[in-house]
Design a protein around this motif. Sequence first.
Motif, PDB file in Angstrom:
ATOM      1  N   UNK A   3      -5.873 -76.905 -14.283  1.00 43.84           N
ATOM      2  CA  UNK A   3      -7.191 -76.891 -13.657  1.00 43.84           C
ATOM      3  C   UNK A   3      -7.407 -78.173 -12.865  1.00 43.84           C
ATOM      4  N   UNK A  30     -11.752 -80.049 -15.771  1.00 44.28           N
ATOM      5  CA  UNK A  30     -12.626 -79.317 -16.687  1.00 44.28           C
ATOM      6  C   UNK A  30     -13.996 -79.950 -16.805  1.00 44.28           C
ATOM      7  N   UNK A  31     -14.062 -81.291 -16.687  1.00 43.40           N
ATOM      8  CA  UNK A  31     -15.333 -82.009 -16.836  1.00 43.40           C
ATOM      9  C   UNK A  31     -16.376 -81.514 -15.851  1.00 43.40           C
ATOM     10  N   UNK A  54     -13.505 -64.073 -10.634  1.00 42.78           N
ATOM     11  CA  UNK A  54     -12.816 -62.980 -11.330  1.00 42.78           C
ATOM     12  C   UNK A  54     -11.346 -62.854 -10.939  1.00 42.78           C
ATOM     13  N   UNK A  81     -17.145 -76.046 -13.567  1.00 46.40           N
ATOM     14  CA  UNK A  81     -17.396 -74.984 -12.587  1.00 46.40           C
ATOM     15  C   UNK A  81     -16.965 -73.627 -13.130  1.00 46.40           C
ATOM     16  N   UNK A  82     -17.464 -72.587 -12.524  1.00 43.73           N
ATOM     17  CA  UNK A  82     -17.165 -71.216 -12.930  1.00 43.73           C
ATOM     18  C   UNK A  82     -15.849 -70.740 -12.322  1.00 43.73           C
ATOM     19  N   UNK A  83     -15.107 -69.921 -13.081  1.00 49.49           N
ATOM     20  CA  UNK A  83     -13.873 -69.353 -12.542  1.00 49.49           C
ATOM     21  C   UNK A  83     -14.190 -67.989 -11.918  1.00 49.49           C
ATOM     22  N   UNK A 104      -5.489 -76.867 -19.088  1.00 55.24           N
ATOM     23  CA  UNK A 104      -6.376 -77.959 -18.679  1.00 55.24           C
ATOM     24  C   UNK A 104      -5.771 -78.856 -17.605  1.00 55.24           C
TER      25      UNK A 104
END
Lengths: 341, 121
Positions: A144, A151-152, A159, A155-157, A141
């Motif tokens: 990120x 994290x708030x 591949x 968004x998408x990670x 966390x």
Amino acid sequence: MKRANERTIVFENEAYITQGASIAGQKEGEGPYGDTFDQIIEDDLLGTETWEKAESELLKRTVLRCIEKSGKTKTDVDVFLAGDLNAQIISSGFAARDLGIPFLGMYGACSTMIESILTGAVFVASGAFHTVVCAASSHFCTAERQFRTPLELGTQRPPSAQWTATAAGACMVEKEKSAIEIKSGTLGRVIDLKIKDPAHMGAAMAPAVADTLFRHLTDTKKSIRDFDKIITGDLGKYGLGILKEIVKEKLGEEADDIFFDCGENLYQDNQDVHAGGSGCGCIAGLLSGHILKEMKKGKYRKLLILGSGAMMSVTSSLQGESIPSVSYAISLERCIDGIVS
Amino acid sequence: MELSVEIIKAFLVGGAICCIGQALIMYTNLTTARILVAFVVSGVILTAVGIYKPLVDFAGAGATVPLTGFGYSLAAGVQKTVDEIGFLGVFTGGIQNTAAGITVAVFFSLINALIFKPKAK
């Protein structure tokens, strides 16, 4: 101790890893080496209010566990060497505040653990200090927030993203003879092959690992086959592939079975971590737990551990800079009563 | 037209726009922030050249809900306000038309942040 050629320090029965401890998160606990950690934490916040405080707590607990296992107390530890991925290494700084041990902050990105152990070995070999604790931590966390988005934001990670491990490792380094001896260590140079894509961190770091690896072999007059395993930090599948190719090209031999990458092995394929694990905690956690245990059991007798770190920041990337990388090596040997066995 | 047909059109168009976003995540190195910004800007450009309004007429929420729709609101707002008050509309029209959307986003983000705590994925 003495220096061999340019960048390798050879220790002469002067530095040993006498104890190790590692703590990791749930995801790591569900991975193939989950049961090799001293503790798997259930709550990623470790009872604190923010991720950064949690990571500091994680590091502190790991260090205390290491000291506890050694039968010593905090006051017996002369120096605390640690680092992490947060800006200004606050995880380590605040852990040091709570621990009260003289502190030197270390930074080598994901190679921090190896950098710390190498430095700690020199400290004890010099005779100036007797007991040093070397540690590093990372937390998914905080990473990120540090490198991508908090994290708030939700968004998408992609591949190709790597999963920063929530883990910490601590090793006690002393001049006292014990089962695991630090034979030598090689410093790294910062290598940059102009790779700009943070999604290909492994590709950026593999050349630095190769540089330090070849330097170590030359300086110690060893070959790849002298080791049971050569352990890398978080090159990932792709980065490790590049390293093997460089090794094959330069040394003319295939060494597929010799290499073990902590990041690639920390999680199972079905854990949806995309490109594998990364972060200081990868190599710190597996080294201080699984690898030390395998050495004590006698499964590994001679190991070369290569940590690698990408010395970039979000700012440098935004300014169009490429990703320079550095790698440190330590050579460990198992010995019983001072005899390698 | 029947409601079910409207719904199908909305989902097909909205889904297609989302597929473009997914393809960008999977096959390019664009960060999610850049993809979102690209969507907004694309919406503005497509509205300016007259392509997006017919898509909105066709697919309704399927075209206005995705972020390209926000670009459409910005551009359409500028067009409308310029027609009404002249050049100053270039600066005021976009935000005026999207005022509700922006305020809702800020307000509910705040409520979310107060009520919920994020977890590691």
